[in-house]
Enzyme design. Structure first.
Site, PDB file in Angstrom:
ATOM      1  N   ARG A  37      47.754   0.076  75.341  1.00  0.00           N
ATOM      2  CA  ARG A  37      48.210   1.407  75.751  1.00  0.00           C
ATOM      3  C   ARG A  37      47.530   1.857  77.043  1.00  0.00           C
ATOM      4  NH1 ARG A  37      48.969   4.993  70.157  1.00  0.00           N
ATOM      5  NH2 ARG A  37      51.024   4.134  69.639  1.00  0.00           N
ATOM      6  N   LYS A 199      59.377  -0.512  52.691  1.00  0.00           N
ATOM      7  CA  LYS A 199      60.097   0.454  51.868  1.00  0.00           C
ATOM      8  C   LYS A 199      61.365   0.981  52.524  1.00  0.00           C
ATOM      9  CE  LYS A 199      55.985   2.117  49.412  1.00  0.00           C
ATOM     10  NZ  LYS A 199      55.184   3.302  49.048  1.00  0.00           N
ATOM     11  N   GLY A 356      54.468  -0.165  64.981  1.00  0.00           N
ATOM     12  CA  GLY A 356      53.178  -0.833  64.873  1.00  0.00           C
ATOM     13  C   GLY A 356      53.237  -2.210  64.261  1.00  0.00           C
ATOM     14  N   GLY A 379      55.685   6.457  65.279  1.00  0.00           N
ATOM     15  CA  GLY A 379      56.527   7.526  64.756  1.00  0.00           C
ATOM     16  C   GLY A 379      57.595   7.969  65.727  1.00  0.00           C
TER      17      GLY A 379
END
Length: 398
Positions: A37, A199, A356, A379
């Protein structure tokens, strides 16, 4: 996608340019373990410095919850930033507002840079308090948002500054929006989306939104088990959200109605224990034993995904095909990643990936640099492909 102005649209010379970056990097024992980053943000920072700006970098780190936590100071990152910028001296401000921040900014000459202390040491950052946003804005003349990964939050340094100063997108923000927009909005068809992970519950909105955007939907990881269970397949002790079987059937029905091809595993790598090099076997889905867990896709599944990708022009990838962190259950993800990378190298596929686990999986497969674009956002990446408006991006709209 909303229009925005880039750093090409203003003259930075002599101006105090507040640049929102995301230096929330992984650290262990005070050492940065992945500087990706910082290295990506350096592109915008170098350009502004080269044009004579007085650059003031702003970032959060961790979750100090509005209190000063010495272990979450950005001071070690200032040193790494200096190295990423080619060995320049980075002025470090021991606060991000107030006298210490003002003193640090005053030291920055044209072509120089300062990094101010962790924004989240102040509760006003996450709460977007007016006074905190005003105090940040007083430090600069122009605002540049180069933190797409933080732009799903309406924080003071993300939306508050954009409302108070002339606002522009940095090079990383610009690249993210163009790459993701091209993959989700204006993609060359046919489009494939590979959505994996543990999930279904975390990605229901993603799946629902993508049904109107893609031609092929590949489902992998633990998510696939829920779809297989919903289809009546015996999956033994595999990770599965059985209470979401109805949602899985609904998504499958909508896909069929929209002529979207869903690609699910047709064979699997199974084991009775989830640990490195555990005894395992490859089996058809009709022969999974009650005591076994599906931990990876098998070779026939890999071949089916490769065949599907070979017929597409665009790929959006989020999530692994199996438990890639533990060998030998990384083989399916590795094989699919290498196939996508090969198609990309050959100019047959525009490949965009993010999240990620996805970044880690592609790095593990050795193909991180071979995709067309890989987003380091987590996110924000998910919310973008869910079709949500990101506050930080909306604040740049013209």
């Amino acid at each position: 996608m909303a229009r925005f102005e880039s750093i090409d649209q203003f003259d930075p010379k002599g101006k105090r340019v507040l640049v929102r970056v995301d230096f929330n990097v992984p650290m262990q024992d005070g050492e940065i373990t992945d500087a990706t980053r910082i290295e990506r943000a350096a592109v915008t920072l170098k350009e502004l410095m080269g044009k004579g700006a007085r650059v003031i970098a702003l970032s959060h780190f961790g979750r100090p919850k509005g209190k000063v936590e010495p272990a979450m100071s950005l001071e070690p990152i200032a040193r790494a930033l200096g190295q990423a910028l080619g060995g320049v001296d980075v002025v470090f401000g021991k606060d991000c507002v107030g006298p210490e921040a003002e003193a640090a900014v005053a030291k920055v000459e044209e072509g120089g840079i300062a990094l101010l202390e962790n924004l989240r040491f102040h509760a006003g950052e996450e709460k977007n308090h007016k006074d905190f946003a005003d105090a940040l804005a007083a430090l600069g003349d122009v605002y540049v948002n180069d933190a797409f990964s933080a732009s799903h939050r309406a924080h003071a340094s993300v939306t508050g500054l954009a409302e108070r100063l002339p606002a522009f997108a940095g090079r990383l923000m610009e690249a993210e929006l163009k790459a993701l927009g091209a993959a989700v909005g204006d993609a060359d068809r046919p489009v494939a989306a590979l959505i994996g992970g543990a999930k279904v519950s975390t990605k229901l909105d993603v799946l629902g939104h993508l049904l109107d955007k893609v031609d092929v939907l590949v489902i992998g990881g633990g998510m696939a088990n829920t779809f297989l269970f919903a289809d009546g397949v015996e999956i033994g002790k595999s990770l599965c959200e059985k209470d979401l079987a109805g949602n899985a059937r609904e998504i499958a029905a909508k896909a069929k109605a929209r002529n979207v091809r869903i690609v699910l595993p047709v064979d699997a790598v199974v084991a009775t224990q989830f640990e490195a090099n555990a005894p395992h076997r490859v089996t058809g889905l009709d022969k999974v034993r009650p005591e076994e867990m599906i931990l990876d896709v098998g070779p026939m599944s890999v071949a089916a995904v490769e065949e599907a990708l070979a017929g597409c022009k665009t790929l959006l990838w989020n999530g692994p095909m199996g438990a890639f962190e533990v060998a030998p259950f990384d083989e399916g993800t590795n094989a699919v990643a290498k196939a996508a990378a090969k198609l990309t190298r050959e100019g047959r596929l525009q490949s965009v990936a993010g999240g990620g686990d996805t970044v880690a999986a592609l790095a593990h497969a050795g193909v991180l640099e071979e995709f067309s674009y890989v987003s380091t956002a987590g996110g924000a990446f998910l919310e973008f492909i869910e079709g949500k408006d990101l506050p930080g991006v909306a604040a740049l709209a013209r």
